[in-house]
Structure formats: C-alpha cells, structure tokens
Design a protein around this motif. Structure first.
Motif, PDB file in Angstrom:
ATOM      1  N   ASP A 101       0.835  -1.211   0.000  1.00 45.93           N
ATOM      2  CA  ASP A 101       0.000   0.000   0.000  1.00 45.93           C
ATOM      3  C   ASP A 101       0.869   1.261   0.000  1.00 45.93           C
ATOM      4  N   VAL A 102       2.019   1.193   0.677  1.00 48.41           N
ATOM      5  CA  VAL A 102       2.939   2.336   0.659  1.00 48.41           C
ATOM      6  C   VAL A 102       3.424   2.591  -0.767  1.00 48.41           C
ATOM      7  N   GLU A 157       1.973   1.924  -3.422  1.00 48.39           N
ATOM      8  CA  GLU A 157       0.853   2.413  -4.253  1.00 48.39           C
ATOM      9  C   GLU A 157       0.292   3.733  -3.736  1.00 48.39           C
ATOM     10  N   GLU A 158       1.044   4.346  -2.785  1.00 47.73           N
ATOM     11  CA  GLU A 158       0.681   5.648  -2.214  1.00 47.73           C
ATOM     12  C   GLU A 158      -0.680   5.648  -1.517  1.00 47.73           C
ATOM     13  N   LYS A 159      -1.021   4.485  -0.930  1.00 52.44           N
ATOM     14  CA  LYS A 159      -2.284   4.397  -0.189  1.00 52.44           C
ATOM     15  C   LYS A 159      -2.034   4.390   1.317  1.00 52.44           C
ATOM     16  N   ARG A 215       1.067   5.362   4.643  1.00 55.90           N
ATOM     17  CA  ARG A 215       2.275   6.121   4.994  1.00 55.90           C
ATOM     18  C   ARG A 215       2.979   5.434   6.170  1.00 55.90           C
ATOM     19  N   ASP A 240       6.341  11.722   9.420  1.00 58.35           N
ATOM     20  CA  ASP A 240       6.170  10.896   8.218  1.00 58.35           C
ATOM     21  C   ASP A 240       7.549  10.612   7.607  1.00 58.35           C
ATOM     22  N   THR A 251       8.001   8.204   5.235  1.00 58.77           N
ATOM     23  CA  THR A 251       7.739   7.366   4.059  1.00 58.77           C
ATOM     24  C   THR A 251       8.804   7.545   2.975  1.00 58.77           C
ATOM     25  N   ALA A 252       9.163   8.795   2.693  1.00 60.56           N
ATOM     26  CA  ALA A 252      10.108   9.050   1.588  1.00 60.56           C
ATOM     27  C   ALA A 252      11.454   8.377   1.856  1.00 60.56           C
TER      28      ALA A 252
END
Ligand code: SF4
Length: 141
Positions: A61-62, A64-66, A68, A76, A78-79
């Motif tokens: 999901d991460v 697919e940007e759904k 974080r 955050d 995530t990046a």
C-alpha cells in the motif's frame, strides 16, 4: 548471493541500536554467501531512531501511495523508507540476487507480518514488497 537483513547478521542497526542475531545468517555473511543490508539506514535514517509503523496498510500500500510510514512521534518517514528500499533494489540488481532473507515484523523488512496500532498484523514491509515485485524470492529466517 542472497540479500539478508543486516540486523539478522548481528549489526546493531535496529531502531534501538540492537540486533536480531541469527547464527545461520551471520555465518552466511562470513562465508560470503549473503550480503547484509539495512534499508532504513540506507534511506538516511539515523540509529537510534524512533520506532515507526505503516498506517492504513502494508508495504504494498505504501508503494501504491495508499499508506504512509509514521514514527511514534507522528513524523512521516515514508520518503526515506522508500529511498532505502530503492537503494537495496539497486544492490539486488548489481549482485543479481534472486533471494532475500528478511527480518519479520519490520515496516521495511517484514515478510508476512508488520506492526500496526501496537499489534501484529499480516502484511509486508515496504522493502520486502519492492523486492518481491522485482521477482526476488523473499522469506523470513
Ligand atoms: S530495516 Fe530491516 S535490516 Fe534494518 S534494522 Fe530494520 S529489520 Fe533490520
């Protein structure tokens, strides 16, 4: 060559500066059968670092940007987690690695389980998901 989570080989790269030593994995590294990586460090995160978990999904999901990846302080990351996974993927391609043995329950390396809301749920970490999409066979130790 097999890719392995560095903490399994005995490197103190976990968020709290500890490791998850696994004798067999460490011996594979010593015998040059395995290459240790820590996607979180490779993404530029410090050690020690706040623990983090994937919110609203798993590693797929991460990607697919759904979902974080958020630390216990609400930051955050995530990046950086994706960047570290991409660095591991680069290494996989350079080495021609077809297998990876990764640490369970991590938001990066988890193979079948990750932490969510303080509990353990089924799902993959973001690096595991990225390697699986590349066709790498991933498994827990
Ligand atoms: S990111 Fe992976 S290799 Fe690094 S400490 Fe966490 S489980 Fe171990």
């Amino acid at each position: 060559m097999i890719i392995v989570s560095a903490c399994l080989a005995g490197f103190n790269c976990r968020y709290d500066c500890t490791n998850a030593y696994d004798k067999l994995i460490a011996e594979m590294v010593i015998n040059k059968k395995a290459f240790p990586v820590c996607p979180e460090q490779m993404g530029g995160l410090p050690t020690p670092r706040p623990s983090a978990e994937i919110k609203n999904g798993d590693g797929n999901d991460v990607l697919e940007e759904k979902a974080r990846i958020i630390t216990i302080y609400g930051d955050d990351i995530t990046a950086k987690m994706i960047k570290g996974s991409e660095e591991v993927l680069k290494l996989v391609r350079m080495l021609g690695a077809k297998e990876a043995v990764l640490k369970e329950k991590s938001p990066s390396c988890g193979v079948t389980m990750v932490y969510r809301n303080g509990g353990i749920v089924s799902g993959m970490g973001v690096c595991a998901a990225m390697l699986k999409r590349e066709g790498v066979e991933i498994s827990p130790p």
